[in-house]
Motif scaffolding. Sequence first.
Motif: not given
Length: 130
Positions: A67, A101, A123-124, A97, A37
């Motif tokens: 998240r 991804v 998940s980020i 997000a 990130v």
Amino acid sequence: MIRLLSAAALAAQAQGLTLPIDWDALPPLPYRTVPPVTPDMTSYVAGEIQSGRCPQAPILLGRRMVRADVAVLLDDEGNVRATIPRAIKCATVEQYAAGIVASAARNNLLPRAQGAPGWYRASITFDWAA
């Protein structure tokens, strides 16, 4: 009562994803290298929060954290066919997000992703000083 489904939800059902999504049941997206990130990514998310377009992010250990989970459909060749972000009451960050991804998965999945089509979870977490 009639419940309308979004195009993404209809596509998810057509590809075997049960709605609502059981996020814990989805296997993790098999990245070769988990994408970092970057400060620019975090800055964008922080800006969305600070602008008031999204709810305030909780503070944990002096840092704000957001998240974002994304369901990812892979085809037989390990290519991303669809992404569905988990709702976090911030559509811009959800879509951001999902884009991260999809981009990060390109040429960055373990070989086992080929020949193993289906739904996965990525998940980020974005975090910055409170």
